[in-house]
Motif scaffolding. Structure first.
Motif: not given
Length: 108
Positions: A56-65
């Protein structure tokens, strides 16, 4: 079979993003051995972080970038719209007097 295909897709995506990211990095910060090594170190650190953090953290970070990348692209589109309009007008002006031939195959 599906697991192997997914693993190969993930590996090819990592290689592709590493290459194009490094090309962009060297365009922005100069092509030197130290600059390239710094990019590679940062990239590898993000790979390690992405493999140990929760999904979940990785996906949230990737979405933000990716959102930030899209935002900068939209800003660039608006800033370059007058240039594109001028180039389009220039190209059309060259087509009308016959300086540049129309491509008959483009419409078919």
């Amino acid at each position: 079979m599906l697991t192997v295909a997914v693993a190969l897709f993930a590996l090819s995506t990592l290689i592709t993003w590493a290459y194009y990211g490094q090309e962009a990095w060297t365009y922005l910060f100069g092509k030197s051995r130290g600059s390239e090594r710094l990019y590679q170190l940062i990239f590898c650190l993000f790979i390690v972080a992405g493999s140990v953090l929760p999904l979940g953290s990785v996906l949230s970070f990737a979405d933000a970038v990716l959102f930030l990348l899209a935002l900068f692209n939209i800003i660039g589109v608006y800033l370059l719209a007058p240039v594109v309009k001028q180039e389009l007008r220039s190209s059309r002006d060259k087509i009308d007097p016959g300086e540049v031939r129309k491509n008959e195959n483009a419409n078919s």
